[in-house]
Design a protein around this motif. Structure first.
Motif, PDB file in Angstrom:
ATOM      1  N   LYS A   1       3.796   5.732  -5.672  1.00 14.98           N
ATOM      2  CA  LYS A   1       3.591   5.887  -7.115  1.00 14.98           C
ATOM      3  C   LYS A   1       2.576   7.000  -7.425  1.00 14.98           C
ATOM      4  CE  LYS A   1       4.869   1.431  -9.136  1.00 14.98           C
ATOM      5  NZ  LYS A   1       5.620   1.989 -10.287  1.00 14.98           N
ATOM      6  N   GLN A   2       1.627   7.171  -6.500  1.00 14.29           N
ATOM      7  CA  GLN A   2       0.645   8.241  -6.650  1.00 14.29           C
ATOM      8  C   GLN A   2       1.187   9.590  -6.188  1.00 14.29           C
ATOM      9  OE1 GLN A   2      -2.550   6.543  -4.320  1.00 14.29           O
ATOM     10  NE2 GLN A   2      -3.560   5.631  -6.113  1.00 14.29           N
ATOM     11  N   LYS A   3       2.472   9.587  -5.781  1.00 11.97           N
ATOM     12  CA  LYS A   3       3.180  10.777  -5.304  1.00 11.97           C
ATOM     13  C   LYS A   3       2.579  11.356  -4.015  1.00 11.97           C
ATOM     14  CE  LYS A   3       4.774  11.974  -9.951  1.00 11.97           C
ATOM     15  NZ  LYS A   3       6.007  11.183  -9.772  1.00 11.97           N
ATOM     16  N   ASP A   4       1.910  10.517  -3.271  1.00  5.92           N
ATOM     17  CA  ASP A   4       1.399  10.885  -1.946  1.00  5.92           C
ATOM     18  C   ASP A   4       2.431  10.419  -0.916  1.00  5.92           C
ATOM     19  OD1 ASP A   4       0.049  11.428   0.370  1.00  5.92           O
ATOM     20  OD2 ASP A   4      -1.754  10.274  -0.133  1.00  5.92           O
ATOM     21  N   TYR A   5       3.516  11.167  -0.804  1.00  3.49           N
ATOM     22  CA  TYR A   5       4.675  10.719  -0.016  1.00  3.49           C
ATOM     23  C   TYR A   5       4.401  10.729   1.484  1.00  3.49           C
ATOM     24  CZ  TYR A   5       7.031  11.264  -4.479  1.00  3.49           C
ATOM     25  OH  TYR A   5       7.378  11.153  -5.794  1.00  3.49           O
ATOM     26  N   ASP A   6       3.536  11.614   1.933  1.00  8.17           N
ATOM     27  CA  ASP A   6       3.217  11.636   3.366  1.00  8.17           C
ATOM     28  C   ASP A   6       2.516  10.349   3.791  1.00  8.17           C
ATOM     29  OD1 ASP A   6       4.347  14.123   3.707  1.00  8.17           O
ATOM     30  OD2 ASP A   6       2.462  15.212   3.379  1.00  8.17           O
ATOM     31  N   SER A   7       1.540   9.913   2.964  1.00  2.46           N
ATOM     32  CA  SER A   7       0.846   8.658   3.263  1.00  2.46           C
ATOM     33  C   SER A   7       1.785   7.470   3.140  1.00  2.46           C
ATOM     34  CB  SER A   7      -0.346   8.463   2.315  1.00  2.46           C
ATOM     35  OG  SER A   7      -1.312   9.472   2.511  1.00  2.46           O
ATOM     36  N   ALA A   8       2.654   7.510   2.121  1.00  6.01           N
ATOM     37  CA  ALA A   8       3.622   6.422   1.936  1.00  6.01           C
ATOM     38  C   ALA A   8       4.539   6.312   3.150  1.00  6.01           C
ATOM     39  CB  ALA A   8       4.441   6.661   0.671  1.00  6.01           C
ATOM     40  N   LYS A   9       5.002   7.471   3.637  1.00  2.44           N
ATOM     41  CA  LYS A   9       5.873   7.491   4.824  1.00  2.44           C
ATOM     42  C   LYS A   9       5.160   6.881   6.032  1.00  2.44           C
ATOM     43  CE  LYS A   9       8.399  10.817   7.735  1.00  2.44           C
ATOM     44  NZ  LYS A   9       7.545  10.776   8.928  1.00  2.44           N
ATOM     45  N   LYS A  10       3.893   7.222   6.186  1.00  2.71           N
ATOM     46  CA  LYS A  10       3.107   6.693   7.309  1.00  2.71           C
ATOM     47  C   LYS A  10       2.986   5.176   7.228  1.00  2.71           C
ATOM     48  CE  LYS A  10      -1.337   6.933   7.140  1.00  2.71           C
ATOM     49  NZ  LYS A  10      -2.736   7.427   7.077  1.00  2.71           N
ATOM     50  N   TYR A  11       2.753   4.662   6.015  1.00  2.00           N
ATOM     51  CA  TYR A  11       2.585   3.214   5.858  1.00  2.00           C
ATOM     52  C   TYR A  11       3.909   2.477   6.018  1.00  2.00           C
ATOM     53  CZ  TYR A  11      -2.203   4.015   4.267  1.00  2.00           C
ATOM     54  OH  TYR A  11      -3.534   4.370   4.192  1.00  2.00           O
ATOM     55  N   TYR A  12       5.017   3.076   5.550  1.00  2.00           N
ATOM     56  CA  TYR A  12       6.325   2.435   5.753  1.00  2.00           C
ATOM     57  C   TYR A  12       6.654   2.344   7.247  1.00  2.00           C
ATOM     58  CZ  TYR A  12       7.435   2.646   0.759  1.00  2.00           C
ATOM     59  OH  TYR A  12       7.436   2.472  -0.604  1.00  2.00           O
ATOM     60  N   GLU A  13       6.312   3.372   7.967  1.00  2.00           N
ATOM     61  CA  GLU A  13       6.535   3.357   9.425  1.00  2.00           C
ATOM     62  C   GLU A  13       5.673   2.289  10.090  1.00  2.00           C
ATOM     63  OE1 GLU A  13       5.681   7.391  10.393  1.00  2.00           O
ATOM     64  OE2 GLU A  13       7.737   8.095  10.036  1.00  2.00           O
ATOM     65  N   ARG A  14       4.457   2.095   9.549  1.00  2.00           N
ATOM     66  CA  ARG A  14       3.582   1.040  10.091  1.00  2.00           C
ATOM     67  C   ARG A  14       4.171  -0.341   9.824  1.00  2.00           C
ATOM     68  NH1 ARG A  14       0.885  -1.476  13.131  1.00  2.00           N
ATOM     69  NH2 ARG A  14      -1.367  -1.839  13.059  1.00  2.00           N
ATOM     70  N   VAL A  15       4.779  -0.491   8.635  1.00  2.00           N
ATOM     71  CA  VAL A  15       5.439  -1.757   8.300  1.00  2.00           C
ATOM     72  C   VAL A  15       6.525  -2.071   9.317  1.00  2.00           C
ATOM     73  CG1 VAL A  15       6.918  -2.945   6.630  1.00  2.00           C
ATOM     74  CG2 VAL A  15       4.959  -1.622   5.832  1.00  2.00           C
ATOM     75  N   LEU A  16       7.351  -1.079   9.615  1.00  2.00           N
ATOM     76  CA  LEU A  16       8.476  -1.290  10.525  1.00  2.00           C
ATOM     77  C   LEU A  16       8.021  -1.482  11.968  1.00  2.00           C
ATOM     78  CD1 LEU A  16      10.993   1.266   8.986  1.00  2.00           C
ATOM     79  CD2 LEU A  16      11.016  -1.232   8.790  1.00  2.00           C
ATOM     80  N   SER A  17       6.850  -0.970  12.311  1.00  2.00           N
ATOM     81  CA  SER A  17       6.322  -1.231  13.653  1.00  2.00           C
ATOM     82  C   SER A  17       5.888  -2.691  13.798  1.00  2.00           C
ATOM     83  CB  SER A  17       5.138  -0.306  13.955  1.00  2.00           C
ATOM     84  OG  SER A  17       4.007  -0.657  13.161  1.00  2.00           O
ATOM     85  N   LEU A  18       5.470  -3.294  12.664  1.00  2.00           N
ATOM     86  CA  LEU A  18       5.072  -4.706  12.679  1.00  2.00           C
ATOM     87  C   LEU A  18       6.261  -5.632  12.466  1.00  2.00           C
ATOM     88  CD1 LEU A  18       1.800  -4.443  10.529  1.00  2.00           C
ATOM     89  CD2 LEU A  18       1.935  -4.864  12.989  1.00  2.00           C
ATOM     90  N   ASN A  19       7.205  -5.198  11.632  1.00  2.00           N
ATOM     91  CA  ASN A  19       8.398  -6.009  11.344  1.00  2.00           C
ATOM     92  C   ASN A  19       9.616  -5.090  11.246  1.00  2.00           C
ATOM     93  OD1 ASN A  19      10.321  -7.808  10.511  1.00  2.00           O
ATOM     94  ND2 ASN A  19       9.199  -8.565   8.733  1.00  2.00           N
ATOM     95  N   PRO A  20      10.281  -4.835  12.367  1.00  2.00           N
ATOM     96  CA  PRO A  20      11.412  -3.891  12.393  1.00  2.00           C
ATOM     97  C   PRO A  20      12.582  -4.296  11.505  1.00  2.00           C
ATOM     98  CG  PRO A  20      10.640  -4.390  14.614  1.00  2.00           C
ATOM     99  CD  PRO A  20       9.968  -5.356  13.699  1.00  2.00           C
TER     100      PRO A  20
ATOM    101  N   LEU B   1       0.838  -1.198   0.000  1.00  2.00           N
ATOM    102  CA  LEU B   1       0.000   0.000   0.000  1.00  2.00           C
ATOM    103  C   LEU B   1       0.878   1.255   0.000  1.00  2.00           C
ATOM    104  CD1 LEU B   1      -2.801   1.265   0.114  1.00  2.00           C
ATOM    105  CD2 LEU B   1      -2.774   0.979   2.596  1.00  2.00           C
ATOM    106  N   ALA B   2       1.983   1.195   0.722  1.00  2.00           N
ATOM    107  CA  ALA B   2       2.928   2.314   0.721  1.00  2.00           C
ATOM    108  C   ALA B   2       3.522   2.534  -0.667  1.00  2.00           C
ATOM    109  CB  ALA B   2       4.041   2.050   1.736  1.00  2.00           C
ATOM    110  N   LEU B   3       3.820   1.449  -1.376  1.00  2.00           N
ATOM    111  CA  LEU B   3       4.338   1.563  -2.744  1.00  2.00           C
ATOM    112  C   LEU B   3       3.310   2.222  -3.661  1.00  2.00           C
ATOM    113  CD1 LEU B   3       6.063  -1.920  -3.241  1.00  2.00           C
ATOM    114  CD2 LEU B   3       7.184   0.286  -2.868  1.00  2.00           C
ATOM    115  N   VAL B   4       2.045   1.875  -3.478  1.00  2.00           N
ATOM    116  CA  VAL B   4       0.967   2.489  -4.270  1.00  2.00           C
ATOM    117  C   VAL B   4       0.929   3.990  -4.023  1.00  2.00           C
ATOM    118  CG1 VAL B   4      -1.550   2.666  -4.537  1.00  2.00           C
ATOM    119  CG2 VAL B   4      -0.471   0.418  -4.407  1.00  2.00           C
ATOM    120  N   LYS B   5       0.953   4.373  -2.748  1.00  2.00           N
ATOM    121  CA  LYS B   5       0.889   5.805  -2.409  1.00  2.00           C
ATOM    122  C   LYS B   5       2.118   6.547  -2.936  1.00  2.00           C
ATOM    123  CE  LYS B   5      -2.193   7.061  -0.719  1.00  2.00           C
ATOM    124  NZ  LYS B   5      -3.520   7.300  -1.319  1.00  2.00           N
TER     125      LYS B   5
END
Length: 335
Positions: free
Chosen positions: A296-315, A290-294
């Motif tokens: 590609k859509q150039k929504d970098y703030d949302s992408a950053k949020k989702y990448y951080e969520r990924v690392l909270s689940l799998n550091p 989902l972060a990759l999608v955001k």
């Protein structure tokens, strides 16, 4: 080949045939987990053909059962860690064994759609365990009544019953995220068809005519259902769409559809299915995609949020670390 060799062993008592059966069984079980059903059939075949003592027949099957346990253990080692493979979830799924049992029977007798998957969420929501328990008791009665009848129709029917339980156990133990294919039931279906053939050969002329009509009707109905089902296997998109029709809350189906639409650059559809997948199961891989999608859509703030969520689940998930670092560097350069 394994079945043929064990049949010759029971007929001629040649040790070489036993060794060959064991060898091909090893090759088979590491190819398809459904082969775990064979030792149960071999055990019943030994008792049926040679009238051997149960303990003697069971002793002959010890190497086969040991290989089953070993293959399951190796399979778990090679499978990525998943909450569904923990003991408490296996025991939880075991409660629904009767439901899987009756669901398969409904498919065999064309009382329900021969869909490609058993979904745990679907089974849990539509559980009829009390009815399933009654069906199992009836099958046990059928097995006992036919056990001593020395004919191939009874043998095929009992083999059908004997192979059903291990098939259901394989479905329960071999957890595949949120759904599992029905290929584990090929062996029981094989014996069911043999039962129909043997029963047809043993019946009188009038009864045979009636049974031919029933069998032909069943085969025609099964062929039509199979033809319709083949359309769902046309490609990944049609396959996972069919799963969602059966179970709209299946996270694996939504996740795989998201991947398909992502590869097709249909980003809005990919985002929709990733969100649906995360709604039912918050998996770090779905968050990453989902972060990759955001991104590609150039929504970098949302992408950053989702990448951080990924690392909270799998550091330790390095691709997310790299993508997050790139986004942070881009933001710093803008500033």
């Amino acid at each position: 080949i394994s079945f043929h060799c064990i049949f010759k062993f029971y007929k001629n008592d040649k040790k070489l045939c036993y060794a060959m059966s064991l060898l091909f069984f090893i090759l088979g079980i590491f190819s398809k987990p459904a082969v775990i059903i064979l030792p149960f059939i071999f055990l019943f075949l030994s008792i049926f053909m040679n009238n051997k003592n149960f303990h003697v027949s069971l002793f002959e099957m010890i190497p086969f059962f040991a290989i089953c346990v070993l293959s399951y253990y190796l399979n778990q080692l090679c499978t990525p860690p998943s909450p569904g493979n923990s003991l408490k979830y296996i025991l939880f799924r075991a409660y629904y064994i009767p439901d899987i049992f009756t669901l398969f029977l409904e498919k065999v007798f064309l009382l329900s759609s021969p869909c490609a998957f058993y979904s745990w969420t679907f089974i849990i929501k539509n559980s009829k365990n009390w009815l399933a328990f009654i069906v199992i008791v009836l099958f046990i009665i059928i097995f006992i009544r036919n056990f001593n009848k020395n004919n191939m129709a009874s043998f095929a029917l009992n083999s059908f019953v004997v192979s059903l339980l291990p098939a259901v156990l394989v479905v329960t133990l071999n957890y595949r995220d949120f759904c599992t294919a029905d290929r584990y039931f090929y062996f029981p279906l094989f014996w069911f068809i043999f039962f129909l053939i043997f029963k047809l050969l043993q019946t009188s002329c009038l009864m045979a005519f009636f049974m031919r009509f029933i069998i032909l009707f069943w085969l025609a109905s099964a062929a039509i259902s199979s033809f319709k089902q083949m359309k769902t296997w046309e490609n990944g998109e049609t396959l996972w769409k069919s799963v969602i029709i059966i179970d709209a809350e299946n996270p694996l189906a939504h996740y795989n559809l998201g991947n398909i639409y992502f590869r097709q650059s249909k980003l809005d559809l990919a985002e929709l299915h990733y969100i649906h997948s995360l709604k039912y199961f918050p998996d770090y891989e779905a968050f990453y995609n989902l972060a990759l999608v955001k991104e590609k859509q150039k929504d970098y703030d949302s992408a950053k949020k989702y990448y951080e969520r990924v690392l909270s689940l799998n550091p330790d998930f390095s691709p997310a670390k790299i993508r997050l670092a790139i986004i942070k560097t881009r933001n710093e350069n803008k500033e």
